[in-house]
Design an enzyme around this catalytic site. Structure first.
Site, short mmCIF file in Angstrom:
data_model
loop_
_atom_site.label_atom_id
_atom_site.label_comp_id
_atom_site.label_asym_id
_atom_site.label_seq_id
_atom_site.Cartn_x
_atom_site.Cartn_y
_atom_site.Cartn_z
N SER A 1 3.03 -0.34 -11.96
CA SER A 1 2.56 -0.63 -13.32
C SER A 1 2.99 0.49 -14.27
CB SER A 1 1.03 -0.76 -13.34
OG SER A 1 0.62 -1.89 -12.60
N ASN B 1 -3.99 -3.09 -11.93
CA ASN B 1 -2.71 -2.45 -12.22
C ASN B 1 -2.16 -1.90 -10.92
OD1 ASN B 1 -2.42 -2.43 -15.33
ND2 ASN B 1 -4.55 -1.79 -14.97
N GLU B 2 -1.32 -2.67 -10.28
CA GLU B 2 -0.82 -2.37 -8.95
C GLU B 2 0.30 -1.34 -9.01
OE1 GLU B 2 -2.44 -3.29 -6.53
OE2 GLU B 2 -2.92 -5.41 -6.43
N PRO B 3 0.71 -0.79 -7.86
CA PRO B 3 1.84 0.14 -7.85
C PRO B 3 3.05 -0.43 -8.59
CG PRO B 3 0.79 0.11 -5.70
CD PRO B 3 0.12 -0.95 -6.52
#
Length: 638
Positions: free
Chosen positions: A174, A170-172
């Site tokens: 998300s 869950n990357e920046p």
């Protein structure tokens, strides 16, 4: 510092260690002890469910952070009869367009590090599939979510944390309500994964990940963070505002989350980094120096310019509430710092030892420099290395690993083709060329290629040591066995590794040992090599010659010791900076696009020169003499 020894959960409002912290966290002296505590919590929950005849739903992570947890779970299974037959696992993520049998897949990782060593039922193992079509992946993600819900959600979710603040993938950006889905990987995430894939070009750009909302529904969450590289994102996660730019901050809203840290990962938390801003301090010499150097930075003053008002206005008034005045304290700290500076790292002959970091006798010392990789010696302490030789000490260098995996296939191909030109009948070079041209970038190097890559690094090392006028007989290539796997994954330290280290030390019987004390990654090669040294010293401490052996630790290319930690600072003139740079240039295979660049795009020589100049500037800003550059060391007492 008080270090917690359990991961027990406390309700919100009961656990805060300071007004700055928003997530329960515990700090252990090492990642090993922290991992064992987490494994024991998981084991107790598994056994509790077993007594009730219920399944235990376990969410699992990959990467280096949980490895020691898995090792302890395996030990509990083999030695204490912990069964996993009632355990159902759901992994967080998997790279997209990745076959399960690829050794870089998370399926392969979980089999190697956990599943094939325990009695978990194969049908109870769930890992996102990375080899489906886009249409099939969308269906799979929905089914993965539904399967978790049918089991009543996850009982215990184990997490790591990326430097971008991602949990799972869950990357920046998300969203809090996100579920299992396909994602595009952040560039920083891909760059961090580049060593595993031998190049960022080989790192997948997409992945399947469990979503934030899915993770958030877990009844218990434990996030692991080890090493100095994680300290900044740990501080932002624990003390910062909740934001989608740092998805881990969402965990502030979860009512049963614990972040488990080692001392390095916790180092930037306010209560650890600047405890005088949180509560009354028990001032020792180390904390006093740290606080005063911090105060100089906050006020833009030198040590001797600090006033009583400065101390009181920055929460440090208790430092001068006793008989000592601010002026007296400033003088004492200034003198202590001044005495760390020396142009004689091996000790200055006929000098007062009390005013210098090293002994003056014996005048000519036997010096042993341990270098984890074949270039760490010149990168991290090239100026000091050069001084030791020029001042007449008997300097030995021990390269602990071959460093072969850091040589690219393209680089090795040049040497193999050259060898074949010289010897057209050589099957050795033909085998290497055929292997490389077959495009085997995602499999382990064959032994012939590993040998060639190791030789490339050896000869580069000899070029640098000859430039510093060290005799070839003083160069020792240890080739510690733990490293020689042909992949990024290394073996555990073993008795043969320690035996090689002990033999090297015993053969030289040094007065000084220099070693890499870089703990940025507690599972990295530098840390393993340091552990090998510490274990060797422990076994050898009673030998008579070890009573006269001092150990100095240097840092790698990424970090430097904080000023308050430095016990010996060796200044360099502009010409010595050039000599160090020239020695680094002998390592041609590591220039212009080095494979393991880390998060800094600069070449190693640029990076380390900037670091050495910054150290010198920091000393100047505290009121000391300005030098062109400085290398710093911390003494290890065994």
């Amino acid at each position: 510092m008080n270090v917690s020894t359990s991961t027990s959960y406390h309700k919100p409002g009961k656990f805060e260690n300071s007004r700055f912290e928003k997530i329960h966290n515990v700090i252990f002296e090492s990642s090993n002890t922290g991992s064992i505590a987490v494994a024991n919590e998981i084991a107790s929950l598994i056994r509790a469910k077993q007594k009730n005849g219920e399944p235990f739903i376990l969410g699992l992570a990959t990467g280096s952070s949980p490895i020691k947890v898995y090792e302890e779970l395996i030990r509990l299974h083999k030695e204490e009869n912990l069964s996993f037959k009632n355990v159902v696992t759901f992994n967080l993520d998997e790279y997209y367009q990745m076959n399960p049998d690829n050794y870089q897949s998370y399926y392969y990782f979980m089999q190697e590090y956990l599943f094939k060593h325990i009695d978990i039922l194969p049908e109870n193992v769930n890992i996102p599939q990375g080899n489906l079509t886009l249409e099939e992946s969308a269906v799979f993600c929905n089914e993965y979510e539904e399967k978790i819900k049918r089991y009543g959600g996850i009982d215990f979710q184990l997490l790591g944390i990326g430097r971008t603040g991602h949990i799972g993938f869950n990357e920046p950006g998300s969203h809090f309500n996100s579920s299992t889905r396909m994602v595009t990987l952040d560039f920083v995430t891909r760059r961090d994964a580049a060593p595993t894939f031998l190049s960022i070009d080989n790192v997948p750009k997409k992945a399947i990940t469990m979503g934030i909302s899915t993770i958030f529904e877990a009844k218990r969450i434990v996030l692991l963070a080890w090493g100095q590289n994680k300290s900044e994102i740990v501080r932002e996660t624990v003390e910062g505002e909740i934001t989608s730019k740092k998805p881990a901050t969402y965990l502030q809203l979860h009512n049963a989350t614990t972040i488990v840290l080692d001392t390095e990962a916790s180092s930037l938390l306010t209560r650890i980094n600047t405890p005088w801003l949180v509560d009354n301090c028990e001032w020792d010499e180390n904390l006093t120096h740290k606080a005063i150097f911090w105060l100089c930075q906050e006020t833009s003053k030198t040590i001797l310019e600090l006033s009583e008002k400065d101390y009181h206005e920055h929460g440090m008034g208790s430092l001068i509430e006793n008989d000592e005045t601010a002026y007296d304290l400033n003088i004492r700290v200034f003198n202590k710092l001044q005495h760390t500076i020396t142009g004689w790292p091996g000790g200055k002959p006929n000098s007062e030892f009390e005013k210098r970091p090293e002994r003056s006798t014996p005048e000519k010392k036997r010096v042993l420099i341990f270098s984890p990789h074949p270039d760490d010696d010149v990168i991290s302490m090239g100026g000091t290395f050069d001084r030791l030789v020029s001042q007449g000490h008997e300097v030995h260098i021990a390269y602990q690993t071959s460093g072969n995996i850091a040589v690219s296939n393209d680089e090795a191909l040049k040497f193999a083709e050259m060898g074949l030109e010289i010897n057209p009948e050589s099957d050795y070079y033909k085998t290497i060329i055929d292997f490389i041209k077959a495009g085997n970038n995602n499999v382990s190097d064959i032994p012939e290629l590993r040998k060639l890559k190791g030789l490339i690094r050896q000869k580069e090392s000899l070029g640098a040591t000859r430039y510093f006028n060290v005799p070839d007989k003083n160069i020792h290539f240890l080739n510690l066995p733990f490293y020689e796997t042909g992949t990024i994954k290394k073996n555990a330290l073993s008795d043969p590794d320690i035996a090689i280290m002990m033999h090297c030390i015993d053969e030289i019987q040094p007065h000084q040992i220099y070693a890499a004390g870089d703990l940025a990654d507690p599972h990295g090669t530098h840390k393993v090599c340091l552990d090998a040294l510490f274990l060797s010293l422990e076994k050898m401490r009673d030998l008579p010659y070890m009573n006269d052996c001092w150990v100095w630790l240097y840092r790698g290319a990424w970090h430097e010791w904080d000023i308050h930690e430095i016990e010996m600072a060796v200044p360099m003139s502009p010409s010595q900076v050039i000599r160090k740079r020239t020695a680094i240039f002998y390592h041609q295979s590591q220039k212009d696009g080095v494979m393991f660049q880390g998060d800094d795009s600069r070449e190693f020589w640029v990076r380390v020169e900037d670091r050495n100049k910054t150290t010198a500037t920091r000393f100047r800003d505290l009121g000391l003499t300005q030098y062109a550059a400085m290398e710093a060391f911390k003494r290890y007492i065994f």
